[in-house]
Motif scaffolding. Structure first.
Motif, PDB file in Angstrom:
ATOM      1  N   ALA A  36       0.844  -1.194   0.000  1.00 25.45           N
ATOM      2  CA  ALA A  36       0.000   0.000   0.000  1.00 25.45           C
ATOM      3  C   ALA A  36       0.880   1.245   0.000  1.00 25.45           C
ATOM      4  O   ALA A  36       1.029   1.925   1.017  1.00 25.45           O
TER       5      ALA A  36
ATOM      6  N   TRP B  90      -0.741   4.474   1.406  1.00 27.89           N
ATOM      7  CA  TRP B  90      -1.354   4.522   2.728  1.00 27.89           C
ATOM      8  C   TRP B  90      -0.383   5.121   3.760  1.00 27.89           C
ATOM      9  O   TRP B  90       0.827   4.883   3.681  1.00 27.89           O
TER      10      TRP B  90
ATOM     11  N   GLY C  53       0.650   1.221   5.698  1.00 29.00           N
ATOM     12  CA  GLY C  53       1.122   1.540   4.359  1.00 29.00           C
ATOM     13  C   GLY C  53       2.602   1.906   4.338  1.00 29.00           C
ATOM     14  O   GLY C  53       3.264   1.947   5.383  1.00 29.00           O
TER      15      GLY C  53
ATOM     16  N   GLU D  87       3.605   4.777   2.938  1.00 32.02           N
ATOM     17  CA  GLU D  87       3.607   6.243   3.051  1.00 32.02           C
ATOM     18  C   GLU D  87       4.679   6.890   2.178  1.00 32.02           C
ATOM     19  O   GLU D  87       5.394   7.785   2.590  1.00 32.02           O
TER      20      GLU D  87
ATOM     21  N   SER E  76      -6.276   1.224  -3.542  1.00 33.71           N
ATOM     22  CA  SER E  76      -6.142   2.645  -3.857  1.00 33.71           C
ATOM     23  C   SER E  76      -7.453   3.334  -4.180  1.00 33.71           C
ATOM     24  O   SER E  76      -7.477   4.536  -4.391  1.00 33.71           O
TER      25      SER E  76
ATOM     26  N   ALA F 179      -9.789   2.217   0.068  1.00 31.73           N
ATOM     27  CA  ALA F 179      -9.071   2.518   1.313  1.00 31.73           C
ATOM     28  C   ALA F 179      -8.988   4.019   1.608  1.00 31.73           C
ATOM     29  O   ALA F 179      -9.289   4.431   2.742  1.00 31.73           O
ATOM     30  N   PRO F 180      -8.611   4.857   0.639  1.00 29.96           N
ATOM     31  CA  PRO F 180      -8.554   6.296   0.963  1.00 29.96           C
ATOM     32  C   PRO F 180      -9.904   6.853   1.403  1.00 29.96           C
ATOM     33  O   PRO F 180      -9.959   7.735   2.269  1.00 29.96           O
TER      34      PRO F 180
ATOM     35  N   MET G 182     -10.414   5.770   4.990  1.00 33.11           N
ATOM     36  CA  MET G 182      -9.528   6.520   5.888  1.00 33.11           C
ATOM     37  C   MET G 182     -10.071   7.926   6.142  1.00 33.11           C
ATOM     38  O   MET G 182      -9.925   8.464   7.231  1.00 33.11           O
TER      39      MET G 182
ATOM     40  N   GLN H 121     -12.699   1.242   9.527  1.00 31.22           N
ATOM     41  CA  GLN H 121     -11.249   1.255   9.253  1.00 31.22           C
ATOM     42  C   GLN H 121     -10.571   0.043   9.898  1.00 31.22           C
ATOM     43  O   GLN H 121      -9.777  -0.647   9.262  1.00 31.22           O
TER      44      GLN H 121
ATOM     45  N   LEU I 261      -9.556  -2.361   6.606  1.00 30.76           N
ATOM     46  CA  LEU I 261      -8.215  -2.052   6.073  1.00 30.76           C
ATOM     47  C   LEU I 261      -7.230  -3.214   6.231  1.00 30.76           C
ATOM     48  O   LEU I 261      -6.535  -3.557   5.264  1.00 30.76           O
TER      49      LEU I 261
END
Lengths: 398, 377
Positions: A57, A60, A66, A68, A95, A98-99, A102, A110, A114
């Motif tokens: 991810a 994430w 994630g 990040e 993608s 999940a966003p 979040m 969540q 997730l």
């Protein structure tokens, strides 16, 4: 102005390369290099490998498990994966949904969903388009009626990519038929095993069962599966559509595709010489390569902005239009390069366990040419993207 | 100047169009496409009875047509309906080559072709020949009063259904020299002949053909030893007229389906054809359609010319049709959207037929190069 990657970015790229060289399953990469389509097992295996490394991810936050990465790192990762012929990361859970969860989902949603996306428990698909709601998505008609602590869902979704593998679907449904179109839509999470759901495959023109129709007949969905507020689904849907757009240009796929064309054109003989020396074919290749070089820099310019927090606006639409035109042009070159061997129906050449029909450097290029006509249709057709660009730049919109 | 069809050709066009509209429906065609044999024997004999095959041969050959415009009329209608039956392979190429070169005995086969009882395949292209007609590596050598054939033939359309293959082989000369190429009739099932069959993307079937010491009598040769190339070029010229006409007919169907869809499909509360962005592109499609029709007329009208003039006209037509066809197929799909990507929708098949004509007997670039070379000559 500096066109090169920073030392940190180069180190990152090398790390990605080393990882791919070590961990990407050889058979899967070879299948993809030859134009084949990885199945569910190959895709799940690749997800598991990436998850073990913590790279499944990229977008994430670390708090959710994630990587990040910033936009440049994600771009490097995607380019290297495409060059190595890795399977695409299936985007629907990772993608797309999940966003949204979040940003708009409850803590309980969540915590529940997730981790299941990361560990492969759930395979999500997208329930957006309907037979009567394509480019005009907000005209969707699938109804969800509140009855006690459930919604009762009736309607039909279509073009549901890889829905045959999914056990969950996120759906846009109409909860208020009397409100203005965009204001009566909600965002629901639906278990595909619920009674009343039927998945019917749609065979595409190249013979692949890639998309589906999903029918809902009196499907009972618990109210806790509503994301955010009722009738605010359009806001979440738009957030989803604009959130993950770094790979919209598909530069890595175009590069890999152009390499395939060159490999074919070196091997294929035309008029006693390699096709790559044929002036007409060479001119076609050079033209698209020049386009690709410029678009790659456009892509990086936009990504660099995104990396410092500026959200791409119409640039994403521009990249989508140009990127798909270039990819489709490369597909066209590949079928031309194949000559008469473009004619066989691809399914036999695409199978790893069958000898190719023609020379082994020719994959199912004509099937790919036809299949990728979808690129300029889905995810907001190129006509819709041009409309967005014109509306914004002519001042008719914000 | 008169651009009208003769009464006979008009009648042929009318009856063929009517037959195909009635019998060659999308459902019927989809059933044929999913079948094992690649085409429908019932449709084949019905069309033979209708005189469609006879129209591709001259009176001297036992038919009632055979000119460029006869070929164009037939193949435009076949293209319009997306017909996958092997008229090009059995009749125009196979039957045409026997009619052009065959002895009196061999000519009897043409009657069987016209009657619809014999299928043929032209086994000429090879794995390394691409679109180069003169490149023949397959060899023919005399041995004990027989001919022995060795080599490999690529993407031989209709090979599995063919009662006889017409195999090109070299008796003398270098691998890409026009001189030295002969044609031989090789009956299906001849020892040493191996077929690996497969379906084609645009419908129908083809095979990779291997000839491993295949023995045929000297009487299997069509025409004089090593002198077949002129006839091959002439028949391929006819095939190119047919392919151009077929693509043009298919483009008409693509344009018709697109026009209908543009005014039926509603998004944002109105037919999508009322959006100027699409309306103008549809107009461009129709403009290219007229260009394509004229290109077919040019090619068909010069098919009986001397080779240089004939081939120059045909190269120009096929280059134009290649460009217009690609545009037509891609734009038709794009203006439809997702529905055109589905196998069961008629346009998907029609678009594949159009684009795949670009892979038989030369693509757009090949014909551009030929046009340049023949214009300089």
């Amino acid at each position: 102005m500096d066109l090169s990657y920073s030392p940190d970015e180069i180190a990152f790229r090398d790390e990605v390369r080393a990882f791919l060289a070590e961990k990407l399953p050889r058979e899967t990469a070879e299948l993809i290099r030859r134009g084949g389509h990885p199945g569910k097992a190959e895709m799940e295996a690749w997800h598991a490998i990436l998850n073990e490394k913590g790279w499944l991810a990229p977008n994430w936050p670390k708090a959710f498990g994630g990587a990040e990465w910033n936009a440049v790192q994600r771009h490097i990762f995607e380019e290297e994966c495409a060059a190595a012929n890795a399977p695409r990361i299936v985007p629907f859970g990772l993608s797309m949904l999940a966003p949204v969860l979040m940003k708009f989902g409850s803590k309980a949603q969540q915590d529940h969903y997730l981790p299941r996306i990361l560990d492969g428990t759930d395979w999500w698909c997208q329930g957006y388009s309907e037979p009567g709601a394509g480019s005009d998505l907000a005209s969707l008609k699938t109804r969800a009626v509140r009855q006690g602590d459930h919604y009762i869902v009736n309607g039909q979704k279509t073009w549901t990519t890889l829905g045959q593998y999914a056990n969950w679907i996120f759906c846009l449904v109409r909860t208020d038929p009397d409100a203005k179109q965009q204001e009566g839509i909600s965002f629901l999470l639906i278990d595909m095993d619920t009674p009343g759901i039927e998945v019917r495959p749609i065979i595409l023109l190249d013979g692949t069962p890639e998309v589906n129709e999903v029918w809902f007949t009196d499907v009972k969905v618990p109210v806790e599966n509503l994301v955010g507020e009722e009738n605010k689904g359009w806001t979440y849907a738009k957030y989803l559509l604009t959130h993950e757009r770094t790979n919209i240009a598909g530069v890595g796929f175009s590069r890999a595709g152009l390499e395939t064309v060159k490999r074919m054109a070196r091997a294929e003989i035309s008029g006693g010489r390699p096709l790559i020396e044929n002036p007409h074919f060479a001119a076609r290749m050079a033209t698209v390569e020049a386009d690709l070089m410029a678009m790659s820099t456009t892509n990086l310019r936009i990504i660099s902005k995104a990396a410092v927090g500026q959200a791409p606006g119409v640039e994403a639409s521009m990249l989508k239009v140009k990127g798909t035109i270039i990819r489709q042009e490369i597909n066209d070159l590949a079928r031309r390069a194949a000559g008469p061997y473009a004619m066989p129906f691809a399914s036999e050449t695409a199978l790893g366990d069958n000898d190719p029909i023609g020379p082994d450097y020719i994959g199912p290029v004509a099937a790919e040419y036809f299949n990728n006509r979808k690129l300029s249709i889905f995810g907001g057709s190129n006509e819709i993207q041009r409309g967005i660009i014109a509306k914004v730049k002519l001042g008719g919109g914000k | 100047m008169n651009f009208d069809l003769t009464d006979e050709r008009q009648m042929l066009q009318d009856s063929l169009r009517r037959f195909l509209a009635d019998r060659y429906t999308t459902a019927a065609r989809n059933a044929i496409l999913e079948g094992e044999t690649g085409f429908s024997p019932e449709i084949w004999s019905a069309l033979a009875d209708l005189g469609v095959i006879g129209a591709l041969f001259t009176e001297a050959q036992g038919g009632f047509g055979g000119a460029g415009f006869d070929i164009a009329v037939v193949f435009e209608e076949l293209g319009r309906a997306g017909v996958v039956e092997p008229f090009l392979d059995t009749a125009l190429l196979g039957g045409g080559l026997i009619a052009a070169l065959g002895s009196e005995d061999q000519q009897a086969l043409v009657g069987d072709v016209i009657a619809g009882t014999l299928h043929l395949a032209f086994a000429h292209g090879e794995p390394a020949s691409r679109y180069d007609l003169a490149r023949v590596e397959t060899t023919a050598r005399g041995e004990a009063g027989e001919i022995v054939l060795d080599g490999r033939k690529a993407v031989v359309v209709n090979a599995e259904a063919a009662g006889q293959l017409i195999v090109s082989a070299r008796e003398s000369g270098g691998v890409d020299e026009p001189d030295g190429i002969s044609l031989f009739l090789v009956p299906a099932g001849t020892r040493g002949l191996a077929l690996r069959g497969y379906p084609l993307l645009a419908g129908g079937r083809a095979a990779e053909v291997t000839l491993d010491a295949v023995r045929v009598p000297v009487s299997a040769r069509l025409g004089a030893a090593g002198q077949a190339f002129g006839a091959i070029e002439a028949r391929v010229a006819a095939a190119n007229v047919a392919l151009a006409a077929e693509a043009m007919g298919a483009m008409e169907t693509a344009a018709r389906l697109t026009g209908d869809y543009l005014m039926t499909r509603k998004q944002f509360g109105r037919p999508i054809g009322t959006f100027q962005a699409l309306a103008h592109r549809f107009a461009d499609l129709l403009i290219e359609m007229e260009q394509a029709r004229s290109a077919v007329i040019n090619a068909a009208g010069h098919l009986e010319d001397a080779p240089q003039s004939r081939d120059r006209q045909i190269a120009a037509a096929r280059n134009l049709i290649g460009r217009a066809g690609r545009l037509g197929a891609e734009e038709a799909i794009q203006m439809h959207g997702g529905i055109a990507m589905t196998q069961e929708y008629e346009l998907a098949h029609i678009a594949k037929r159009i684009v795949m004509t670009d892979h038989r007997f030369g693509d757009t670039d090949h014909h551009l190069e030929r046009f340049i070379a023949l214009s300089a000559a």
